[in-house]
Design an enzyme around this catalytic site. Sequence first.
Site, short mmCIF file in Angstrom:
data_model
loop_
_atom_site.label_atom_id
_atom_site.label_comp_id
_atom_site.label_asym_id
_atom_site.label_seq_id
_atom_site.Cartn_x
_atom_site.Cartn_y
_atom_site.Cartn_z
N GLU A 52 -0.91 7.24 -0.05
CA GLU A 52 -2.23 7.73 -0.99
C GLU A 52 -1.94 8.76 -1.92
O GLU A 52 -2.15 8.71 -3.28
CB GLU A 52 -3.17 8.41 -0.16
CG GLU A 52 -4.53 8.05 -0.53
CD GLU A 52 -5.37 8.84 0.50
OE1 GLU A 52 -6.95 8.84 0.45
OE2 GLU A 52 -4.99 9.83 1.23
N GLY A 108 6.79 5.17 8.43
CA GLY A 108 5.76 6.18 8.47
C GLY A 108 6.18 6.87 9.83
O GLY A 108 7.16 6.65 10.56
N CYS A 166 13.37 10.65 6.98
CA CYS A 166 13.21 10.25 8.43
C CYS A 166 14.65 10.54 9.10
O CYS A 166 14.59 10.83 10.50
CB CYS A 166 13.08 8.69 8.30
SG CYS A 166 14.25 7.90 7.48
N GLY A 178 2.60 4.48 13.50
CA GLY A 178 3.26 3.13 13.97
C GLY A 178 2.72 2.70 15.04
O GLY A 178 2.43 1.34 15.13
N LYS A 210 0.91 -1.23 0.05
CA LYS A 210 0.12 0.02 0.05
C LYS A 210 0.97 1.36 -0.04
O LYS A 210 1.53 1.46 1.02
CB LYS A 210 -0.86 0.24 1.19
CG LYS A 210 -1.99 1.21 1.14
CD LYS A 210 -2.54 1.70 2.45
CE LYS A 210 -1.82 3.13 2.77
NZ LYS A 210 -2.03 4.26 1.95
N GLU A 231 9.19 16.30 15.38
CA GLU A 231 9.63 16.12 14.17
C GLU A 231 8.93 17.00 13.17
O GLU A 231 7.61 16.77 12.89
CB GLU A 231 9.54 14.55 13.30
CG GLU A 231 10.22 14.09 12.12
CD GLU A 231 9.66 12.65 11.61
OE1 GLU A 231 8.45 12.43 12.05
OE2 GLU A 231 10.88 12.30 11.08
P1 TAP Z 1 2.11 8.27 7.83
O1 TAP Z 1 1.31 9.51 7.84
O2 TAP Z 1 2.63 7.62 9.19
O3 TAP Z 1 1.86 7.51 6.72
C1 TAP Z 1 2.66 6.27 6.32
C2 TAP Z 1 1.79 5.33 5.61
O4 TAP Z 1 0.87 4.63 6.67
C3 TAP Z 1 0.94 5.73 4.34
O5 TAP Z 1 0.88 4.87 3.44
C4 TAP Z 1 -0.44 6.04 5.16
O6 TAP Z 1 -1.54 6.04 4.18
C5 TAP Z 1 -0.39 4.81 6.20
N1 TAP Z 1 -1.60 5.14 7.27
C6 TAP Z 1 -1.90 6.29 7.54
N2 TAP Z 1 -2.89 6.05 8.61
C7 TAP Z 1 -2.84 4.59 8.74
C8 TAP Z 1 -3.71 3.79 9.52
N3 TAP Z 1 -4.50 4.28 10.58
N4 TAP Z 1 -3.38 2.26 9.57
C9 TAP Z 1 -2.63 1.91 8.72
N5 TAP Z 1 -1.75 2.70 7.84
C10 TAP Z 1 -2.09 4.22 7.88
O7 TAP Z 1 3.60 9.12 7.41
P2 TAP Z 1 3.99 9.88 6.08
O8 TAP Z 1 3.55 11.24 6.54
O9 TAP Z 1 3.45 9.27 4.89
O10 TAP Z 1 5.70 9.69 6.35
C11 TAP Z 1 6.45 10.48 6.94
C12 TAP Z 1 6.76 9.76 8.41
O11 TAP Z 1 7.51 8.79 7.60
C13 TAP Z 1 7.76 10.71 9.13
O12 TAP Z 1 7.64 10.42 10.36
C14 TAP Z 1 9.19 10.08 8.85
O13 TAP Z 1 10.20 10.07 9.85
C15 TAP Z 1 8.82 8.65 8.52
N6 TAP Z 1 9.61 7.82 7.85
C16 TAP Z 1 10.42 7.05 8.39
C17 TAP Z 1 11.56 6.31 7.65
C18 TAP Z 1 12.43 5.48 8.53
S1 TAP Z 1 13.18 4.33 7.23
N7 TAP Z 1 12.53 5.22 9.51
C19 TAP Z 1 11.56 6.47 6.03
C20 TAP Z 1 10.73 7.31 5.52
C21 TAP Z 1 9.72 8.03 6.48
P3 TAP Z 1 -2.18 7.54 3.55
O14 TAP Z 1 -0.99 7.96 2.61
O15 TAP Z 1 -3.29 7.11 2.96
O16 TAP Z 1 -2.21 8.45 4.73
#
Ligand code: TAP
Length: 490
Positions: free
Chosen positions: A178, A228, A284, A233, A175, A385
Amino acid sequence: MTKELKHYINGQWVDSSNPNKLNIINPATQKVIARAPSATKEETEEAIKIAKRMFESGIWSDQSPVARAAVLLQIADLIQENLDELRDLEVQNNGKTKREAESDVEEAVNTFRYYAGLLNMPNGQVYETSGNMQTLIIKEPIGVAGLIVPWNFPLLMSVWKIAPALAAGNSILLKPAEITPMTAVKLFELIDQSDLPKGAATLIMGDGPVVGQTIAESVDVDIVSFTGSTGVGRHIMQAAAGNMKKVSLELGGKSPNIIFDDADLETALDYSLFGIFMGSGQVCSSGSRILVQEGLYDEFVQKYIQKAKKIRVGPGHDEHSQMGAIVSEKHFKSILNYIQIGKEEGANLALGGSRIEGNGLEDGFFIEPTVFTDVTTDMRIVREEIFGPVVTIQKFKDEEEAIKIANDTEYGLAGAVFSTDQNKALRIIKKVRAGITWVNAYHLTNIQAPWGGYKQSGIGRSLSTYGLDEYQETKQININLDPAPIRWFE
Ligand code: TAP
């Protein structure tokens, strides 16, 4: 014409029964580049059932490691052949620069090749145990792997999960975020051209709280691997508890970048810019908290600002741009809101802080490289963050204080130390409570090394042999070489 995206389920491109589609936007121009389906809960459950059936059929999981490696190499070659298209799609959809996107695609190729290579290595152990017993330790696929990825490295984060999960013999269900499905769709077009059995890999698009949640809570999913935010998480862990599925989490960070008086100043300045402004700070592991020793502080801040001012911000497709757009309007507003919070908290806004307009940039989501000084550890801009081109610079006195400030965070993803005294640098970096660290560098890493965080930055590791372990079960087989009754009850 706007591209209509489709799910890829059971080896077929299929529409969603949900008529509501999401406009996929280029954040540098706000132009609509595609329309994506948004799967319903029922569609997601059906796709999971298909993935489970595929796994149980053994069509992929029973193939030999050598055969699986051959398919991974095929996918790597297909990505390589389509590098330009994948790069341009990532630029269009995520807003990053061409250079950044190209490096992501190259890393995607390398990741598939790396896991193909690992499959040709011995994987298991044999123990001679007491008496006539022998124990084999073997690795097996877990089953159905639900893979949920964020928008900041749409292709690379997908590949970091898909390559080891397929290498291990699992059926996978991806997935994407979005708002950034474009490179995932292209990747699945390439997977479709490979010899991977149809149905072993599924792509399903949609909303996190619907599709992601269904994957996380399904009793038919055996591992959920999520990258994410820490907040989501935490939610995934709770949702996964129903069937005690394995959980692998790569989460957020607020990483310290510690610079001592005796650092090579040019190197420290250069990597500290790269550490936060690469990917517009939407990384991240970004070094979003710079800590500078008091003897170097004033000179460092002055030179840092001079250099940060010169970063050329612009659309990713323009070869001159060094820093691209923010991924979406929602995230753009969140970053600007944090900048406002920083000002209200009393931090000194030493550089930037605003939307960039003029030369057509007002059509996109561009923010100036932003530097706050005179910050304290209790401020929200130091603790939370921001995930944008915003850095704080803080002063410290000595080693003890540097470590105390560095570790004063709920996160533990990354960290760096700059010093020409290697003994001191090693002493300090060993005390930084983080999983990914550097001495006199930032962001440089490799596939052979495990990637992941301490504390609330995650559970488990991506990449390396550890990354393969995440997607495998470990079984002991105890063999009696001299079968005879044990006569325990005689
Ligand atoms: P999130 O909002 O957490 O979203 C990540 C993924 O989870 C998306 O596909 C999102 O879908 C999905 N999601 C949202 N709500 C969910 C739920 N209730 N149940 C299951 N899945 C759900 O993160 P983001 O804003 O896309 O990315 C930024 C974050 O990712 C930052 O905190 C960053 O630090 C972290 N990140 C960490 C790493 C590593 S390797 N540690 C690498 C990259 C990013 P939708 O898109 O549809 O909301």
